[in-house]
Design a protein around this motif. Structure first.
Motif, mmCIF file in Angstrom:
data_model
loop_
_atom_site.group_PDB
_atom_site.id
_atom_site.type_symbol
_atom_site.label_atom_id
_atom_site.label_comp_id
_atom_site.label_asym_id
_atom_site.label_seq_id
_atom_site.Cartn_x
_atom_site.Cartn_y
_atom_site.Cartn_z
ATOM 1 N N ARG A 54 -33.598 53.125 8.018
ATOM 2 C CA ARG A 54 -32.481 53.847 7.413
ATOM 3 C C ARG A 54 -31.248 52.976 7.190
ATOM 4 N NH1 ARG A 54 -36.057 56.672 9.819
ATOM 5 N NH2 ARG A 54 -36.522 58.812 9.217
ATOM 6 N N THR A 55 -31.407 51.668 7.358
ATOM 7 C CA THR A 55 -30.321 50.737 7.067
ATOM 8 C C THR A 55 -30.553 50.160 5.672
ATOM 9 O OG1 THR A 55 -30.143 50.151 9.416
ATOM 10 C CG2 THR A 55 -29.092 48.671 7.844
ATOM 11 N N PRO A 56 -29.746 50.544 4.685
ATOM 12 C CA PRO A 56 -29.951 50.045 3.321
ATOM 13 C C PRO A 56 -29.770 48.528 3.238
ATOM 14 C CG PRO A 56 -28.435 51.914 3.354
ATOM 15 C CD PRO A 56 -28.629 51.482 4.773
ATOM 16 N N PRO A 57 -30.398 47.901 2.236
ATOM 17 C CA PRO A 57 -30.256 46.445 2.075
ATOM 18 C C PRO A 57 -28.785 46.019 2.006
ATOM 19 C CG PRO A 57 -31.944 47.298 0.608
ATOM 20 C CD PRO A 57 -31.279 48.486 1.236
ATOM 21 N N ASN A 58 -28.514 44.905 2.653
ATOM 22 C CA ASN A 58 -27.192 44.274 2.671
ATOM 23 C C ASN A 58 -26.113 45.150 3.310
ATOM 24 O OD1 ASN A 58 -28.207 41.923 1.355
ATOM 25 N ND2 ASN A 58 -28.285 43.163 -0.500
ATOM 26 N N ARG A 75 -30.785 42.316 5.572
ATOM 27 C CA ARG A 75 -30.471 41.312 4.557
ATOM 28 C C ARG A 75 -31.644 41.243 3.588
ATOM 29 N NH1 ARG A 75 -29.448 35.286 6.494
ATOM 30 N NH2 ARG A 75 -27.518 36.151 7.349
ATOM 31 N N ASN A 76 -31.536 41.951 2.489
ATOM 32 C CA ASN A 76 -32.551 41.947 1.438
ATOM 33 C C ASN A 76 -33.953 42.255 1.955
ATOM 34 O OD1 ASN A 76 -30.650 41.221 -0.584
ATOM 35 N ND2 ASN A 76 -30.743 39.109 0.141
ATOM 36 N N GLY A 77 -34.052 43.223 2.846
ATOM 37 C CA GLY A 77 -35.356 43.629 3.349
ATOM 38 C C GLY A 77 -35.744 43.006 4.678
ATOM 39 N N LEU A 78 -35.064 41.947 5.076
ATOM 40 C CA LEU A 78 -35.284 41.368 6.402
ATOM 41 C C LEU A 78 -34.210 41.962 7.309
ATOM 42 C CD1 LEU A 78 -36.886 39.366 8.143
ATOM 43 C CD2 LEU A 78 -35.248 37.600 7.494
ATOM 44 N N CYS A 79 -34.648 42.696 8.312
ATOM 45 C CA CYS A 79 -33.712 43.460 9.137
ATOM 46 C C CYS A 79 -33.800 42.995 10.584
ATOM 47 C CB CYS A 79 -34.048 44.945 9.043
ATOM 48 S SG CYS A 79 -32.796 46.024 9.767
ATOM 49 N N VAL A 80 -32.654 42.917 11.230
ATOM 50 C CA VAL A 80 -32.624 42.607 12.660
ATOM 51 C C VAL A 80 -31.882 43.749 13.354
ATOM 52 C CG1 VAL A 80 -30.558 41.162 12.480
ATOM 53 C CG2 VAL A 80 -32.099 40.827 14.386
ATOM 54 N N VAL A 81 -32.434 44.147 14.512
ATOM 55 C CA VAL A 81 -31.878 45.258 15.274
ATOM 56 C C VAL A 81 -31.618 44.784 16.698
ATOM 57 C CG1 VAL A 81 -32.309 47.597 16.137
ATOM 58 C CG2 VAL A 81 -33.138 46.949 13.877
ATOM 59 N N ASP A 150 -15.854 39.847 8.597
ATOM 60 C CA ASP A 150 -14.596 40.550 8.381
ATOM 61 C C ASP A 150 -14.595 41.321 7.072
ATOM 62 O OD1 ASP A 150 -13.545 39.618 10.733
ATOM 63 O OD2 ASP A 150 -12.707 37.828 9.803
ATOM 64 N N GLU A 151 -15.387 40.845 6.119
ATOM 65 C CA GLU A 151 -15.372 41.441 4.797
ATOM 66 C C GLU A 151 -16.491 42.466 4.614
ATOM 67 O OE1 GLU A 151 -15.825 37.922 2.528
ATOM 68 O OE2 GLU A 151 -14.028 37.036 3.376
ATOM 69 N N THR A 152 -17.333 42.601 5.605
ATOM 70 C CA THR A 152 -18.491 43.474 5.479
ATOM 71 C C THR A 152 -18.224 44.810 6.136
ATOM 72 O OG1 THR A 152 -19.928 41.545 5.545
ATOM 73 C CG2 THR A 152 -20.959 43.680 5.936
ATOM 74 N N LYS A 153 -18.580 45.849 5.455
ATOM 75 C CA LYS A 153 -18.394 47.196 5.986
ATOM 76 C C LYS A 153 -19.492 47.488 7.008
ATOM 77 C CE LYS A 153 -18.193 51.979 4.472
ATOM 78 N NZ LYS A 153 -18.369 52.880 3.343
ATOM 79 N N ILE A 154 -19.082 47.952 8.175
ATOM 80 C CA ILE A 154 -20.019 48.349 9.213
ATOM 81 C C ILE A 154 -19.943 49.863 9.328
ATOM 82 C CG2 ILE A 154 -20.582 48.225 11.665
ATOM 83 C CD1 ILE A 154 -19.294 45.429 11.674
ATOM 84 N N ILE A 155 -21.077 50.499 9.180
ATOM 85 C CA ILE A 155 -21.108 51.958 9.236
ATOM 86 C C ILE A 155 -21.461 52.368 10.655
ATOM 87 C CG2 ILE A 155 -22.224 54.023 8.333
ATOM 88 C CD1 ILE A 155 -22.785 52.349 5.773
ATOM 89 N N LEU A 156 -20.584 53.133 11.275
ATOM 90 C CA LEU A 156 -20.796 53.594 12.636
ATOM 91 C C LEU A 156 -21.281 55.039 12.600
ATOM 92 C CD1 LEU A 156 -20.564 53.291 15.709
ATOM 93 C CD2 LEU A 156 -18.183 53.983 15.512
#
Length: 201
Positions: A54-58, A75-81, A150-156
């Motif tokens: 459920r984490t969209p790309p990028n 990151r473009n389909g490669l996901c780390v959790v 700093d420039e990337t939106k993090i959804i909580l």
């Protein structure tokens, strides 16, 4: 402050709907009781797949559940959790995830795109990262290099339920999951009845 697990997954495009494939997995469940460890590992895989799917790309997401946070970066389909306790700084957590994804791409290039089933072989770097980054100060060293955070939106997300799609229930996902044994599913149901649900997440 504690990192309990790091997972690297191949995420399919969201419309595809199939579950992410585990490419690498490192867990440290020694702080749980001996008989809980198998169940905890299964729940880590289950929740890791659910959040990664459920984490969209990028994008980066953080899901809070009781005293834990599950951070994900796709990151473009490669996901780390990453599974961290509530006291682990969010910026440091995403710095760790960024480092893990960079190292995975250096080591494996684009070969991950062709993998169709969960990988059971160990990736030594991930185990080392799990140990090294227990101290957020180690991750903070990376922050000097990785200013794009700093420039990337993090959804909580406040709860894992908010990550689920409309109409989905955690209970039904637990019942359908192939990541959880019958004993783990029973543990989940009994813990929920006792109002102690999933303190392992």
């Amino acid at each position: 402050m504690k990192i309990t697990a790091l997972l690297v997954l191949k995420c399919h495009p969201i419309p595809d709907g199939s579950d992410p494939v585990i490419l690498a997995n490192a867990t440290d469940v020694n702080h749980f009781g001996y008989f809980q460890r198998v169940t905890v590992k299964q729940f880590i895989v289950f929740v890791g797949r659910t959040v990664a799917k459920r984490t969209p790309p990028n994008q980066r997401h953080t899901v809070q559940h009781e005293e834990y946070k599950v951070h994900s970066y796709n990151r473009n389909g490669l996901c780390v959790v990453g599974f961290m306790d509530d006291h682990y700084p969010v910026r440091s957590a995403f710095s760790v995830l960024n480092q893990v994804i960079d190292e995975y791409q250096k080591k494996h290039g684009e070969s991950w795109k062709t993998i169709q089933a969960d990988t059971t072989s160990q990736w030594p770097y991930l185990n080392d990262a799990l140990t090294k980054f227990q101290d957020p100060a180690e991750a903070d060293k990376l922050l000097k290099i990785q200013r794009e955070l700093d420039e990337t939106k993090i959804i909580l997300h406040k709860t894992i339920d908010s990550v689920l799609e409309r109409g989905e229930k955690l209970d039904s996902l637990v019942e359908k999951s192939s990541d959880l044994s019958a004993a783990s599913q029973m543990f989940y149901k009994q813990a929920k009845k006792s109002n102690q649900c999933c303190t392992i997440l």
